[in-house]
Design an enzyme around this catalytic site. Structure first.
Site, PDB file in Angstrom:
ATOM      1  N   TYR A  86      57.153  60.336  33.270  1.00 40.87           N
ATOM      2  CA  TYR A  86      57.868  61.182  34.243  1.00 40.87           C
ATOM      3  C   TYR A  86      59.260  60.622  34.528  1.00 40.87           C
ATOM      4  CZ  TYR A  86      58.751  63.783  38.586  1.00 40.87           C
ATOM      5  OH  TYR A  86      59.294  64.598  39.548  1.00 40.87           O
ATOM      6  N   GLU A 174      53.303  50.228  29.281  1.00 34.46           N
ATOM      7  CA  GLU A 174      52.647  49.191  30.082  1.00 34.46           C
ATOM      8  C   GLU A 174      51.152  49.101  29.841  1.00 34.46           C
ATOM      9  OE1 GLU A 174      52.559  52.865  32.797  1.00 34.46           O
ATOM     10  OE2 GLU A 174      53.719  52.075  31.106  1.00 34.46           O
ATOM     11  N   GLY A 227      36.847  30.122  50.496  1.00 37.92           N
ATOM     12  CA  GLY A 227      36.007  29.741  49.379  1.00 37.92           C
ATOM     13  C   GLY A 227      36.477  30.367  48.086  1.00 37.92           C
ATOM     14  N   GLY A 228      37.403  31.308  48.169  1.00 40.41           N
ATOM     15  CA  GLY A 228      37.904  31.989  46.987  1.00 40.41           C
ATOM     16  C   GLY A 228      39.127  31.323  46.405  1.00 40.41           C
ATOM     17  N   VAL A 229      39.571  31.840  45.253  1.00 40.46           N
ATOM     18  CA  VAL A 229      40.686  31.227  44.533  1.00 40.46           C
ATOM     19  C   VAL A 229      41.994  31.379  45.299  1.00 40.46           C
ATOM     20  CG1 VAL A 229      41.099  33.311  43.148  1.00 40.46           C
ATOM     21  CG2 VAL A 229      41.875  31.095  42.296  1.00 40.46           C
ATOM     22  N   ALA A 232      42.256  28.825  48.079  1.00 41.48           N
ATOM     23  CA  ALA A 232      42.233  27.496  47.470  1.00 41.48           C
ATOM     24  C   ALA A 232      43.596  27.150  46.876  1.00 41.48           C
ATOM     25  CB  ALA A 232      41.159  27.431  46.389  1.00 41.48           C
TER      26      ALA A 232
END
Length: 520
Positions: A86, A174, A227-229, A232
């Site tokens: 588009y 893409e 506790g997730g990336v 962290a």
């Protein structure tokens, strides 16, 4: 996060399914990018001094009433412009070319013929396959533009004017289905627009360390570890910046998965200097009592997180922080910001507990080193920092936890049911060796729904659960994962045998869009 060290590419979103993917592909070309809605004034875009502008695809016809448009001053601003789908047709029409409904629609994989490589299609094979999604076609290129490619139904499938630093393609470079798509995008970014290739994971870490040192000064901070990336990696960057003046606080809000708190404690104590674990299950569940609305759940959880961290700050720092700014580190990502309406003119898809769900009377100054990053970039930064692979490649788990995987009120009993079902699904996924192939597999309990079943020759009236396995690169778009039938059978059989309250297992086969990964 942008700075004079990085060129900025703006991706103008015309309602494209793939706008976020375009932004990621630009970053893969080592150039920083951000998304802006099409209705943002061109003057406002130009005020950000972009090195290039990309016009995304979209579902409309350029001639349809009310179709998204772009101020044509963008084509006379001496800024390189690249159009896709588009956006390509908008360029053609805005620069004096011709777009017409030829009746030749092209959707999906389409052969394209390159007649002249030029700068944009240099080193691209004369015959290759691309991903199309359009009804109208460009039938005449603007004056001064070279036609580079065509298809059986589209006479002008790509054009460029190197002098004006403008180019476009009718297809979607893409998406992975378009052969050589990344090469085409890089030709525009590097060779036509002259963007510098400075966006690297090492640069991100170094710049954020300096930014955090300047922001926090000699102060102290606490990090909300989920506790997730994300949290962290955020904590690891801040610890590199300020050392033991960072205290990581892990809040067990009672909505974690089976055995998760113990695992987090073990993993994170090996990496971080100071870890403070707070048991706040009763506090969160009392606040959620009687609440069924998903947005209200998220906001309550966001509020209670902040209250818990305020208490943790007082306990951890005592009077040492008195009279100084309190800093709270969060693992907020760019998709969180976009979906929470944080982008310029963006609509709110859902309030992330750490963005749209924060209370107005916040007493912390936020430190968010990952706010400009996609999930795959965060993993790359985690590896750059030397974090354990078990931490970096952990499947994403939302901050609100199982609270947004229960449709209806969140209670102790319902959490126990869901925990059992989720543990079975995760165990079988691991046993099948698919943990790295599946981006995420939420298990959702339809707690306000009951269905009739038969078990042991008797009638049951139990709850259904939904498996939501998806594949993704960045969580902005996702496809439902085609799990092997025998794996789905094992999960279903075990859940209905081992979780007494569940008598039906279903699988969600919706992509994103239109559905989000989480149900709430």
């Amino acid at each position: 996060m942008t700075s004079p060290e990085h060129d900025l590419v703006l991706v103008v979103d015309f309602g494209a399914q793939y706008a976020q993917l375009i932004a990621r592909r630009v970053r893969e070309a080592r150039v920083y990018s951000e998304i802006v809605p099409h209705h943002v004034p061109v003057a406002e875009m130009l005020a950000r001094n972009p090195k290039a502008i990309i016009l995304s695809g979209g579902p409309s016809s350029v001639y349809a009433e009310g179709a998204p448009a772009i101020d044509r001053s963008i084509f006379t601003a001496d800024v390189p412009v690249f159009g896709m789908c588009y956006g390509f047709q908008l360029m053609a029409e805005g620069l004096g070319g011709e777009v017409a409904a030829t009746g030749a629609r092209e959707y999906g994989r389409t052969p394209v013929t390159v007649s002249a490589g030029g700068a944009l299609l240099a080193d691209v094979p004369e015959q290759h396959t691309v991903w199309m999604s359009h009804g109208d076609s460009v039938v005449a290129a603007p004056s001064g533009f070279d036609v580079l490619a065509s298809t059986a139904g589209t006479p002008v499938a790509a054009f460029e004017s190197v002098d004006r630093r403008m180019a476009g393609v009718q297809w979607h470079p893409e998406v992975l289905h378009s052969e050589h798509g990344q090469l085409v995008l890089e030709h525009f970014l590097h060779d036509i627009a002259g963007c510098r290739q400075t966006w690297t994971m090492l640069n991100i870490v170094e710049e954020q360390v300096e930014t955090i040192r300047a922001q926090v000064g000699e102060g102290r901070a606490i990090c909300a570890l989920s506790g997730g990336v994300d949290s962290a990696v955020a904590a690891a960057i801040v610890q590199r910046a300020i050392g033991d003046r960072l205290t990581c606080v892990y809040v067990d809000h009672g909505m974690m998965r089976q055995g998760e708190t113990e695992q987090v404690r073990h993993d994170f104590e090996e990496v971080f200097d100071v870890l403070d674990v707070v048991d706040a299950a009763d506090q969160f569940l009392d606040a959620l009592a009687g609440v069924r609305d998903p947005e209200e759940k998220r906001k309550i959880i966001g509020r209670e997180f902040i209250r818990t961290f305020e208490n943790a700050e007082a306990r951890v720092f005592g009077d040492a922080q008195s009279g100084t700014t309190a800093y709270l580190v969060q693992g907020t990502l760019y998709p969180d910001v976009v979906e929470s309406g944080g982008g310029a003119g963006a609509s709110t898809i859902k309030s992330h507990h750490n963005v749209g769900g924060l209370p107005d009377d916040l007493n912390f100054e936020l430190v968010e080193p990952l706010r400009a990053l996609f999930k795959d970039e965060v993993r790359a930064v985690g590896e750059q920092l030397g974090l354990p692979s078990t931490m970096v490649w952990r499947q994403p788990f939302p901050g609100p936890g199982l609270g947004i995987r229960i449709i209806g009120e969140v209670t102790h009993d319902r959490l126990d049911i869901l925990r059992q079902a989720d543990a079975i699904a995760r165990e079988e996924l691991t046993r099948a060796g698919l943990d790295r192939d599946i981006w995420q597999m939420p298990v959702v309990l339809l707690a306000d729904v009951r269905s009739v079943g038969v078990q042991g020759d008797g009638r049951t009236y139990g709850h259904p659960v939904v498996l939501r396995p998806v594949t993704s690169e960045d969580a902005m778009t996702a496809d439902w994962a085609r799990l092997p039938y025998d794996l789905m059978e094992r999960i279903s059989t075990r859940i209905t045998n081992e979780v007494a309250e569940v008598n039906r297992v279903t699988v969600d086969i919706t992509s994103k869009p239109p559905g989000t990964i989480e149900w709430e």
